[in-house]
Structures are given as C-alpha cells and as structure tokens.
Design a protein around this motif. Structure first.
Motif, PDB file in Angstrom:
ATOM      1  N   MET A   1       0.839  -1.183   0.000  1.00  0.00           N
ATOM      2  CA  MET A   1       0.000   0.000   0.000  1.00  0.00           C
ATOM      3  C   MET A   1       0.885   1.248   0.000  1.00  0.00           C
ATOM      4  O   MET A   1       1.781   1.385   0.807  1.00  0.00           O
ATOM      5  CB  MET A   1      -0.889   0.001   1.241  1.00  0.00           C
ATOM      6  CG  MET A   1      -1.778   1.198   1.326  1.00  0.00           C
ATOM      7  SD  MET A   1      -2.930   1.029   2.681  1.00  0.00           S
ATOM      8  CE  MET A   1      -2.456   2.445   3.629  1.00  0.00           C
ATOM      9  N   ARG A   2       0.633   2.123  -0.923  1.00  0.00           N
ATOM     10  CA  ARG A   2       1.397   3.369  -0.988  1.00  0.00           C
ATOM     11  C   ARG A   2       0.753   4.385  -0.071  1.00  0.00           C
ATOM     12  O   ARG A   2      -0.456   4.520   0.001  1.00  0.00           O
ATOM     13  CB  ARG A   2       1.420   3.894  -2.412  1.00  0.00           C
ATOM     14  CG  ARG A   2       2.100   2.912  -3.356  1.00  0.00           C
ATOM     15  CD  ARG A   2       2.298   3.566  -4.635  1.00  0.00           C
ATOM     16  NE  ARG A   2       3.664   4.066  -4.593  1.00  0.00           N
ATOM     17  CZ  ARG A   2       4.315   4.504  -5.635  1.00  0.00           C
ATOM     18  NH1 ARG A   2       3.743   4.550  -6.786  1.00  0.00           N
ATOM     19  NH2 ARG A   2       5.543   4.936  -5.517  1.00  0.00           N
ATOM     20  N   LYS A   3       1.570   5.106   0.611  1.00  0.00           N
ATOM     21  CA  LYS A   3       1.076   6.116   1.544  1.00  0.00           C
ATOM     22  C   LYS A   3       0.947   7.458   0.840  1.00  0.00           C
ATOM     23  O   LYS A   3       1.707   7.785  -0.060  1.00  0.00           O
ATOM     24  CB  LYS A   3       2.017   6.210   2.729  1.00  0.00           C
ATOM     25  CG  LYS A   3       2.042   4.912   3.496  1.00  0.00           C
ATOM     26  CD  LYS A   3       2.797   5.040   4.763  1.00  0.00           C
ATOM     27  CE  LYS A   3       2.727   3.704   5.472  1.00  0.00           C
ATOM     28  NZ  LYS A   3       3.044   3.776   6.847  1.00  0.00           N
ATOM     29  N   ARG A   4      -0.023   8.237   1.295  1.00  0.00           N
ATOM     30  CA  ARG A   4      -0.273   9.552   0.706  1.00  0.00           C
ATOM     31  C   ARG A   4       0.726  10.568   1.250  1.00  0.00           C
ATOM     32  O   ARG A   4       0.983  10.617   2.452  1.00  0.00           O
ATOM     33  CB  ARG A   4      -1.700   9.988   1.014  1.00  0.00           C
ATOM     34  CG  ARG A   4      -2.740   9.160   0.278  1.00  0.00           C
ATOM     35  CD  ARG A   4      -4.155   9.540   0.665  1.00  0.00           C
ATOM     36  NE  ARG A   4      -4.453   9.290   2.064  1.00  0.00           N
ATOM     37  CZ  ARG A   4      -4.833   8.121   2.567  1.00  0.00           C
ATOM     38  NH1 ARG A   4      -4.945   7.087   1.770  1.00  0.00           N
ATOM     39  NH2 ARG A   4      -5.095   7.977   3.839  1.00  0.00           N
ATOM     40  N   VAL A   5       1.254  11.373   0.328  1.00  0.00           N
ATOM     41  CA  VAL A   5       2.234  12.399   0.681  1.00  0.00           C
ATOM     42  C   VAL A   5       1.681  13.755   0.268  1.00  0.00           C
ATOM     43  O   VAL A   5       1.187  13.923  -0.846  1.00  0.00           O
ATOM     44  CB  VAL A   5       3.589  12.145  -0.031  1.00  0.00           C
ATOM     45  CG1 VAL A   5       4.581  13.244   0.301  1.00  0.00           C
ATOM     46  CG2 VAL A   5       4.137  10.777   0.333  1.00  0.00           C
ATOM     47  N   LEU A   6       1.751  14.709   1.182  1.00  0.00           N
ATOM     48  CA  LEU A   6       1.324  16.075   0.904  1.00  0.00           C
ATOM     49  C   LEU A   6       2.539  16.986   0.963  1.00  0.00           C
ATOM     50  O   LEU A   6       3.200  17.077   1.998  1.00  0.00           O
ATOM     51  CB  LEU A   6       0.275  16.535   1.914  1.00  0.00           C
ATOM     52  CG  LEU A   6      -0.189  17.987   1.827  1.00  0.00           C
ATOM     53  CD1 LEU A   6      -0.829  18.277   0.465  1.00  0.00           C
ATOM     54  CD2 LEU A   6      -1.156  18.311   2.946  1.00  0.00           C
ATOM     55  N   PHE A   7       2.853  17.614  -0.163  1.00  0.00           N
ATOM     56  CA  PHE A   7       3.931  18.601  -0.230  1.00  0.00           C
ATOM     57  C   PHE A   7       3.307  19.974  -0.058  1.00  0.00           C
ATOM     58  O   PHE A   7       2.384  20.335  -0.785  1.00  0.00           O
ATOM     59  CB  PHE A   7       4.643  18.546  -1.588  1.00  0.00           C
ATOM     60  CG  PHE A   7       5.480  17.320  -1.781  1.00  0.00           C
ATOM     61  CD1 PHE A   7       6.816  17.333  -1.432  1.00  0.00           C
ATOM     62  CD2 PHE A   7       4.938  16.167  -2.304  1.00  0.00           C
ATOM     63  CE1 PHE A   7       7.602  16.207  -1.607  1.00  0.00           C
ATOM     64  CE2 PHE A   7       5.711  15.038  -2.487  1.00  0.00           C
ATOM     65  CZ  PHE A   7       7.048  15.057  -2.129  1.00  0.00           C
ATOM     66  N   ASN A  41      -5.535  13.624   6.186  1.00  0.00           N
ATOM     67  CA  ASN A  41      -5.604  12.537   5.214  1.00  0.00           C
ATOM     68  C   ASN A  41      -4.220  12.071   4.735  1.00  0.00           C
ATOM     69  O   ASN A  41      -4.089  10.960   4.231  1.00  0.00           O
ATOM     70  CB  ASN A  41      -6.458  12.982   4.025  1.00  0.00           C
ATOM     71  CG  ASN A  41      -6.940  11.826   3.193  1.00  0.00           C
ATOM     72  OD1 ASN A  41      -7.187  10.748   3.706  1.00  0.00           O
ATOM     73  ND2 ASN A  41      -7.085  12.064   1.905  1.00  0.00           N
ATOM     74  N   ALA A  42      -3.204  12.888   4.883  1.00  0.00           N
ATOM     75  CA  ALA A  42      -1.856  12.539   4.416  1.00  0.00           C
ATOM     76  C   ALA A  42      -1.128  11.694   5.457  1.00  0.00           C
ATOM     77  O   ALA A  42      -1.268  11.905   6.648  1.00  0.00           O
ATOM     78  CB  ALA A  42      -1.061  13.811   4.142  1.00  0.00           C
ATOM     79  N   HIS A  43      -0.365  10.738   4.976  1.00  0.00           N
ATOM     80  CA  HIS A  43       0.482   9.951   5.867  1.00  0.00           C
ATOM     81  C   HIS A  43       1.788  10.688   6.150  1.00  0.00           C
ATOM     82  O   HIS A  43       2.364  10.544   7.214  1.00  0.00           O
ATOM     83  CB  HIS A  43       0.794   8.584   5.251  1.00  0.00           C
ATOM     84  CG  HIS A  43      -0.371   7.665   5.254  1.00  0.00           C
ATOM     85  ND1 HIS A  43      -1.170   7.479   4.161  1.00  0.00           N
ATOM     86  CD2 HIS A  43      -0.888   6.897   6.241  1.00  0.00           C
ATOM     87  CE1 HIS A  43      -2.117   6.621   4.460  1.00  0.00           C
ATOM     88  NE2 HIS A  43      -1.982   6.255   5.720  1.00  0.00           N
ATOM     89  N   THR A  44       2.243  11.464   5.164  1.00  0.00           N
ATOM     90  CA  THR A  44       3.505  12.194   5.293  1.00  0.00           C
ATOM     91  C   THR A  44       3.313  13.627   4.824  1.00  0.00           C
ATOM     92  O   THR A  44       2.721  13.867   3.776  1.00  0.00           O
ATOM     93  CB  THR A  44       4.605  11.526   4.431  1.00  0.00           C
ATOM     94  OG1 THR A  44       4.731  10.160   4.805  1.00  0.00           O
ATOM     95  CG2 THR A  44       5.933  12.224   4.606  1.00  0.00           C
ATOM     96  N   LEU A  45       3.812  14.569   5.619  1.00  0.00           N
ATOM     97  CA  LEU A  45       3.810  15.986   5.234  1.00  0.00           C
ATOM     98  C   LEU A  45       5.235  16.404   4.927  1.00  0.00           C
ATOM     99  O   LEU A  45       6.141  16.120   5.705  1.00  0.00           O
ATOM    100  CB  LEU A  45       3.281  16.865   6.364  1.00  0.00           C
ATOM    101  CG  LEU A  45       1.844  16.671   6.794  1.00  0.00           C
ATOM    102  CD1 LEU A  45       1.541  17.543   8.006  1.00  0.00           C
ATOM    103  CD2 LEU A  45       0.902  17.007   5.662  1.00  0.00           C
TER     104      LEU A  45
END
Length: 66
Positions: A1-7, A41-45
């Motif tokens: 599962m790919r995690k969501r990333v927010l830049f 909702n993002a896994h990584t910021l």
C-alpha cells in the motif's frame, strides 16, 4: 500500500506542481490553500523551507485579535 504524501509550498511553483501532478498518492498544495482534511488525510507531510518558516512563525501583535 502506498502512503499519501502532501507537499506544502509557500508560493506557486510551476515546475514542482507539473512534476508531481501525475504521481499517484502525491498532492502539492500552497500553504495558504492547505486545509485540515488534506493534513489529516496525508500519511507524510513535506514542507518547503519557505513554507516551514511561515508555518512556524509567531503571529504579529497587530494580527492577533483581542
């Protein structure tokens, strides 16, 4: 599962937005347009250096409502 990333960036950066728009689970947002849903909702910021400075600076006295 790919995690969501927010830049999160401070200003509009054409090349950065164009580079990431087709990658799955990646989102780029300007700091001024970022909302709570996007952050939760993002896994990584990932903050740009300029966005991190703006995000962490103390509000000026005239900006604080009394």
């Amino acid at each position: 599962m790919r995690k969501r990333v927010l830049f999160i960036v401070d200003g509009f950066q054409d090349n950065f937005f164009l580079s990431l728009r087709n990658l799955p689970k990646m989102k780029v947002a300007q700091l001024s347009d970022t909302n709570t849903h996007d952050i939760v909702n993002a896994h990584t910021l990932v903050f740009s250096e300029d966005a991190a400075k703006v995000f962490t600076e103390e509000p000026k006295e005239e900006e604080v409502a009394e």
